[in-house]
Design a protein around this motif. Structure first.
Motif, PDB file in Angstrom:
ATOM      1  N   GLY A  35       0.819  -1.202   0.000  1.00 40.51           N
ATOM      2  CA  GLY A  35       0.000   0.000   0.000  1.00 40.51           C
ATOM      3  C   GLY A  35       0.852   1.250   0.000  1.00 40.51           C
ATOM      4  N   TRP A  36       0.263   2.300   0.529  1.00 48.01           N
ATOM      5  CA  TRP A  36       0.862   3.635   0.503  1.00 48.01           C
ATOM      6  C   TRP A  36       0.911   4.226   1.910  1.00 48.01           C
ATOM      7  CZ3 TRP A  36       1.930   5.894  -4.376  1.00 48.01           C
ATOM      8  CH2 TRP A  36       1.407   5.227  -5.469  1.00 48.01           C
ATOM      9  N   TYR A  37       1.873   5.091   2.133  1.00 41.27           N
ATOM     10  CA  TYR A  37       1.879   5.932   3.325  1.00 41.27           C
ATOM     11  C   TYR A  37       1.412   7.311   2.898  1.00 41.27           C
ATOM     12  CZ  TYR A  37       4.199   2.609   6.364  1.00 41.27           C
ATOM     13  OH  TYR A  37       4.482   1.529   7.140  1.00 41.27           O
ATOM     14  N   CYS A  38       0.459   7.841   3.615  1.00 41.98           N
ATOM     15  CA  CYS A  38      -0.103   9.159   3.344  1.00 41.98           C
ATOM     16  C   CYS A  38       0.393  10.108   4.428  1.00 41.98           C
ATOM     17  CB  CYS A  38      -1.629   9.067   3.355  1.00 41.98           C
ATOM     18  SG  CYS A  38      -2.469  10.612   2.978  1.00 41.98           S
ATOM     19  N   VAL A  39       1.044  11.198   4.000  1.00 41.93           N
ATOM     20  CA  VAL A  39       1.666  12.141   4.929  1.00 41.93           C
ATOM     21  C   VAL A  39       1.146  13.545   4.628  1.00 41.93           C
ATOM     22  CG1 VAL A  39       3.869  13.089   5.745  1.00 41.93           C
ATOM     23  CG2 VAL A  39       3.760  10.719   4.932  1.00 41.93           C
ATOM     24  N   PRO A  40       0.604  14.260   5.629  1.00 42.67           N
ATOM     25  CA  PRO A  40       0.201  15.651   5.372  1.00 42.67           C
ATOM     26  C   PRO A  40       1.429  16.507   5.082  1.00 42.67           C
ATOM     27  CG  PRO A  40      -0.055  15.101   7.698  1.00 42.67           C
ATOM     28  CD  PRO A  40       0.376  13.858   7.002  1.00 42.67           C
ATOM     29  N   ARG A  52       7.230   0.588   0.356  1.00 38.93           N
ATOM     30  CA  ARG A  52       8.675   0.302   0.353  1.00 38.93           C
ATOM     31  C   ARG A  52       9.497   1.592   0.312  1.00 38.93           C
ATOM     32  NH1 ARG A  52       7.251  -4.128   1.696  1.00 38.93           N
ATOM     33  NH2 ARG A  52       7.391  -6.038   0.485  1.00 38.93           N
ATOM     34  N   ARG A  53       9.051   2.591  -0.445  1.00 41.40           N
ATOM     35  CA  ARG A  53       9.799   3.849  -0.540  1.00 41.40           C
ATOM     36  C   ARG A  53       9.855   4.547   0.811  1.00 41.40           C
ATOM     37  NH1 ARG A  53      13.739   6.926  -2.456  1.00 41.40           N
ATOM     38  NH2 ARG A  53      13.163   9.086  -2.638  1.00 41.40           N
ATOM     39  N   PHE A  54       8.694   4.665   1.472  1.00 40.73           N
ATOM     40  CA  PHE A  54       8.643   5.366   2.752  1.00 40.73           C
ATOM     41  C   PHE A  54       9.461   4.625   3.807  1.00 40.73           C
ATOM     42  CE2 PHE A  54       6.596   6.731   6.762  1.00 40.73           C
ATOM     43  CZ  PHE A  54       6.687   8.100   6.607  1.00 40.73           C
ATOM     44  N   GLU A  55       9.282   3.317   3.889  1.00 44.11           N
ATOM     45  CA  GLU A  55      10.039   2.540   4.871  1.00 44.11           C
ATOM     46  C   GLU A  55      11.525   2.568   4.557  1.00 44.11           C
ATOM     47  OE1 GLU A  55       7.984  -1.230   4.937  1.00 44.11           O
ATOM     48  OE2 GLU A  55       6.254  -0.340   5.975  1.00 44.11           O
ATOM     49  N   GLY A 117       7.750  11.539  -9.548  1.00 39.90           N
ATOM     50  CA  GLY A 117       8.876  10.624  -9.700  1.00 39.90           C
ATOM     51  C   GLY A 117       8.859   9.513  -8.673  1.00 39.90           C
ATOM     52  N   THR A 118       9.215   9.849  -7.435  1.00 42.19           N
ATOM     53  CA  THR A 118       9.308   8.827  -6.391  1.00 42.19           C
ATOM     54  C   THR A 118       8.167   8.898  -5.382  1.00 42.19           C
ATOM     55  OG1 THR A 118      10.749  10.248  -5.063  1.00 42.19           O
ATOM     56  CG2 THR A 118      11.828   8.698  -6.574  1.00 42.19           C
ATOM     57  N   PHE A 119       7.267   9.857  -5.546  1.00 45.11           N
ATOM     58  CA  PHE A 119       6.092   9.956  -4.678  1.00 45.11           C
ATOM     59  C   PHE A 119       5.007  10.722  -5.412  1.00 45.11           C
ATOM     60  CE2 PHE A 119       8.793  13.568  -3.704  1.00 45.11           C
ATOM     61  CZ  PHE A 119       7.908  14.638  -3.615  1.00 45.11           C
ATOM     62  N   VAL A 120       3.853  10.796  -4.782  1.00 41.73           N
ATOM     63  CA  VAL A 120       2.689  11.445  -5.374  1.00 41.73           C
ATOM     64  C   VAL A 120       2.251  12.573  -4.460  1.00 41.73           C
ATOM     65  CG1 VAL A 120       0.248  11.129  -5.991  1.00 41.73           C
ATOM     66  CG2 VAL A 120       1.910   9.313  -6.472  1.00 41.73           C
ATOM     67  N   GLU A 121       1.873  13.703  -5.048  1.00 40.75           N
ATOM     68  CA  GLU A 121       1.231  14.747  -4.263  1.00 40.75           C
ATOM     69  C   GLU A 121      -0.252  14.758  -4.589  1.00 40.75           C
ATOM     70  OE1 GLU A 121       4.283  18.078  -2.698  1.00 40.75           O
ATOM     71  OE2 GLU A 121       3.088  18.646  -4.447  1.00 40.75           O
TER      72      GLU A 121
END
Length: 151
Positions: A35-40, A52-55, A117-121
């Motif tokens: 899944g995804w990590y969602c960060v404000p 995997r990217r966030f971890e 690129g490596t994340f989504v806004e």
């Protein structure tokens, strides 16, 4: 996975948004996670990182490896990890974005997912559309500053 493109989507009444089929079709759970990590984020935005990217970013972060990180490092980790939420897609490929996060950054239902690129806004659609000309006009200067930073 390289995340590019911009996709107008709507957050439905249950807080769900559809991940674009272009990204879903290239998803590899062994590489990207479940899944995804969602960060404000600042500027009325949310950022989505693959699991995997966030971890991986946290594993590489010196502060997370220290017994006693500095005050700044602790504040950074508090802002990133303390507000982050893990969200897994449902069987239809939708993500349920926690309501407290959309309210916290004051996002409405009409949004645009922007691959960086490596994340989504996750951005307000009207603001994204209104900034299109400015983004293009500033592109050359941004590239030059990145490629030739001042000493």
């Amino acid at each position: 996975m390289v995340l590019v493109g911009s996709f107008p989507v709507t957050i439905d009444d249950k807080g769900r948004l559809m991940v674009p089929s272009e990204w879903r079709g290239r998803w590899d759970a062994s590489r990207d996670g479940e899944g995804w990590y969602c960060v404000p984020w600042t500027g009325r935005r949310l950022r989505l990182f693959t699991q995997r990217r966030f971890e991986g970013l946290l594993e590489l972060d010196r502060a997370s490896q220290k017994l006693a990180p500095t005050s700044d490092e602790t504040e950074l980790l508090s802002a990133l990890c303390g507000e982050a939420r893990f969200i897994a897609p449902d069987s239809a490929g939708r993500l349920t974005v926690p309501k407290d996060l959309t309210e916290f950054v004051r996002l409405g239902k009409e949004i645009t997912l922007v691959g960086l690129g490596t994340f989504v806004e996750v951005r307000d659609r009207a603001e994204w559309n209104a900034s299109r000309e400015h983004r293009l006009a500033s592109l050359q200067a941004l590239v030059e500053r990145r490629d030739h930073p001042r000493a």
